[in-house]
Motif scaffolding. Structure first.
Motif, mmCIF file in Angstrom:
data_model
loop_
_atom_site.group_PDB
_atom_site.id
_atom_site.type_symbol
_atom_site.label_atom_id
_atom_site.label_comp_id
_atom_site.label_asym_id
_atom_site.label_seq_id
_atom_site.Cartn_x
_atom_site.Cartn_y
_atom_site.Cartn_z
ATOM 1 N N ILE A 11 0.865 -1.171 0.000
ATOM 2 C CA ILE A 11 0.000 0.000 0.000
ATOM 3 C C ILE A 11 0.908 1.228 0.000
ATOM 4 C CG2 ILE A 11 -1.818 1.274 1.212
ATOM 5 C CD1 ILE A 11 -2.407 -1.645 2.485
ATOM 6 N N VAL A 12 0.885 1.961 -1.111
ATOM 7 C CA VAL A 12 1.641 3.208 -1.193
ATOM 8 C C VAL A 12 0.742 4.250 -0.528
ATOM 9 C CG1 VAL A 12 2.774 4.880 -2.691
ATOM 10 C CG2 VAL A 12 2.735 2.460 -3.337
ATOM 11 N N VAL A 13 1.087 4.611 0.705
ATOM 12 C CA VAL A 13 0.230 5.486 1.498
ATOM 13 C C VAL A 13 0.380 6.935 1.069
ATOM 14 C CG1 VAL A 13 -0.387 6.245 3.833
ATOM 15 C CG2 VAL A 13 0.351 3.873 3.439
ATOM 16 N N ARG A 14 1.609 7.467 1.194
ATOM 17 C CA ARG A 14 1.797 8.885 0.866
ATOM 18 C C ARG A 14 3.265 9.222 0.690
ATOM 19 N NH1 ARG A 14 1.585 12.145 6.479
ATOM 20 N NH2 ARG A 14 2.168 10.436 7.849
ATOM 21 N N GLY A 15 3.497 10.392 0.147
ATOM 22 C CA GLY A 15 4.832 10.949 0.019
ATOM 23 C C GLY A 15 4.932 12.211 0.856
ATOM 24 N N LYS A 16 6.148 12.548 1.243
ATOM 25 C CA LYS A 16 6.354 13.724 2.084
ATOM 26 C C LYS A 16 7.581 14.484 1.598
ATOM 27 C CE LYS A 16 7.604 13.127 6.499
ATOM 28 N NZ LYS A 16 7.546 12.773 7.925
ATOM 29 N N ARG A 17 7.460 15.798 1.475
ATOM 30 C CA ARG A 17 8.565 16.682 1.080
ATOM 31 C C ARG A 17 9.243 16.243 -0.222
ATOM 32 N NH1 ARG A 17 9.738 15.824 6.390
ATOM 33 N NH2 ARG A 17 11.758 14.891 5.933
ATOM 34 N N LEU A 18 8.433 15.885 -1.213
ATOM 35 C CA LEU A 18 8.996 15.490 -2.503
ATOM 36 C C LEU A 18 9.594 16.717 -3.196
ATOM 37 C CD1 LEU A 18 6.268 13.013 -3.836
ATOM 38 C CD2 LEU A 18 8.297 12.528 -2.455
ATOM 39 N N VAL A 19 10.521 16.475 -4.110
ATOM 40 C CA VAL A 19 11.224 17.571 -4.779
ATOM 41 C C VAL A 19 10.366 18.210 -5.875
ATOM 42 C CG1 VAL A 19 13.537 16.728 -4.271
ATOM 43 C CG2 VAL A 19 12.387 15.951 -6.341
ATOM 44 N N ILE A 20 10.646 19.474 -6.133
ATOM 45 C CA ILE A 20 9.969 20.220 -7.205
ATOM 46 C C ILE A 20 10.660 19.882 -8.527
ATOM 47 C CG2 ILE A 20 9.521 22.525 -8.146
ATOM 48 C CD1 ILE A 20 9.442 23.534 -5.223
ATOM 49 N N ARG A 21 9.862 19.461 -9.520
ATOM 50 C CA ARG A 21 10.424 19.153 -10.830
ATOM 51 C C ARG A 21 9.761 19.958 -11.939
ATOM 52 N NH1 ARG A 21 14.428 17.974 -8.724
ATOM 53 N NH2 ARG A 21 15.369 15.923 -8.551
ATOM 54 N N ASP A 22 8.655 20.644 -11.619
ATOM 55 C CA ASP A 22 8.031 21.557 -12.572
ATOM 56 C C ASP A 22 8.324 22.977 -12.083
ATOM 57 O OD1 ASP A 22 7.055 19.482 -14.138
ATOM 58 O OD2 ASP A 22 5.140 19.378 -13.072
ATOM 59 N N PHE A 23 7.556 23.945 -12.505
ATOM 60 C CA PHE A 23 7.826 25.341 -12.148
ATOM 61 C C PHE A 23 7.771 25.560 -10.636
ATOM 62 C CE2 PHE A 23 6.315 29.831 -11.805
ATOM 63 C CZ PHE A 23 7.534 30.404 -12.121
ATOM 64 N N LYS A 24 6.666 25.149 -9.993
ATOM 65 C CA LYS A 24 6.512 25.353 -8.543
ATOM 66 C C LYS A 24 6.166 24.075 -7.798
ATOM 67 C CE LYS A 24 4.319 29.812 -8.895
ATOM 68 N NZ LYS A 24 3.195 30.597 -8.453
ATOM 69 N N SER A 25 5.915 23.000 -8.494
ATOM 70 C CA SER A 25 5.456 21.772 -7.842
ATOM 71 C C SER A 25 5.896 20.561 -8.671
ATOM 72 C CB SER A 25 3.923 21.807 -7.692
ATOM 73 O OG SER A 25 3.497 20.745 -6.878
ATOM 74 N N VAL A 71 10.160 7.269 -7.891
ATOM 75 C CA VAL A 71 9.141 8.309 -7.982
ATOM 76 C C VAL A 71 9.462 9.170 -9.200
ATOM 77 C CG1 VAL A 71 7.990 10.218 -6.793
ATOM 78 C CG2 VAL A 71 8.935 8.314 -5.465
ATOM 79 N N PHE A 72 8.420 9.475 -9.973
ATOM 80 C CA PHE A 72 8.568 10.290 -11.175
ATOM 81 C C PHE A 72 7.591 11.454 -11.146
ATOM 82 C CE2 PHE A 72 10.033 6.124 -12.590
ATOM 83 C CZ PHE A 72 11.152 6.433 -13.340
ATOM 84 N N ASP A 73 7.944 12.505 -11.882
ATOM 85 C CA ASP A 73 7.067 13.646 -12.117
ATOM 86 C C ASP A 73 6.514 13.492 -13.530
ATOM 87 O OD1 ASP A 73 5.908 16.297 -12.168
ATOM 88 O OD2 ASP A 73 7.680 16.946 -13.281
ATOM 89 N N LYS A 74 5.204 13.402 -13.647
ATOM 90 C CA LYS A 74 4.550 13.233 -14.954
ATOM 91 C C LYS A 74 4.656 14.525 -15.755
ATOM 92 C CE LYS A 74 2.001 10.950 -17.879
ATOM 93 N NZ LYS A 74 2.657 9.917 -18.658
ATOM 94 N N ASP A 75 5.170 14.415 -16.967
ATOM 95 C CA ASP A 75 5.265 15.557 -17.875
ATOM 96 C C ASP A 75 4.549 15.208 -19.171
ATOM 97 O OD1 ASP A 75 6.728 17.418 -16.341
ATOM 98 O OD2 ASP A 75 8.584 16.345 -16.753
#
Length: 166
Positions: A11-25, A71-75
């Motif tokens: 169970i992937v519950v949550r993430g905390k303090r993930l890095v910014i990979r877009d402009f602000k988020s 973990v990835f940032d969807k673009d």
């Protein structure tokens, strides 16, 4: 493929303090791999502290693998950005399930073992593996590697056939 040990529910519950990979988020999602099995969570848009509460299932076999997470940032217009990775050694939860069978624990809640952070895991803090009404359960916080910050909370359940009473 080796002996089947059971079903691993992650169970992937949550993430905390993930890095910014877009402009602000970021728009994070998690990819989990165990051997040749892969699963991924949904994308949470514009969030550095996402809550997934998503259950992903894997068949657990011998020889034991390591659960890898990325973990990835969807673009939309370019390749998805990496936001860190982690891994979890599954030997402790499998050993705890064997201990449950030896002790014949099937009801209530019993702590089977504790796992401390070390070089063989990405644990942020000590983690207990408990038997809860016959299920072997481990709650973990994993520190993401290769990035400035970020942690993932997981709940791991190992569903195995309970050894018959003699």
């Amino acid at each position: 493929m080796g002996e089947q040990l059971g079903l691993l529910k992650v169970i992937v519950v949550r993430g905390k303090r993930l890095v910014i990979r877009d402009f602000k988020s970021s728009d994070p999602y998690v990819v989990l791999k165990l051997g040749n099995q892969t699963a991924k969570t949904k994308v949470i848009n514009s969030c550095l502290n996402p809550v997934w509460n998503e259950e992903l299932n894997f068949t657990l076999t011998e020889p034991l693998g390591v659960l890898n997470l990325e973990v990835f940032d969807k673009d939309l217009l370019k390749a998805d950005d990496k936001m860190g990775n982690a891994f979890l050694n599954l030997q402790p939860i499998v050993s705890a399930a064997r201990l449950r069978d030896i002790l014949r624990v099937s009801s209530g809640e019993t702590t089977l073992r504790k796992v401390i952070p070390d070089g063989d895991n990405c644990l942020v803090r000590e983690s207990s593996i408990n038997c809860v009404n016959g299920e072997v359960v481990q709650n973990v916080w994993l520190r993401l590697r290769g990035v400035e910050s970020g942690e993932l909370e997981l709940t791991i359940k190992l569903v195995t056939p309970v050894a018959p009473a003699i």
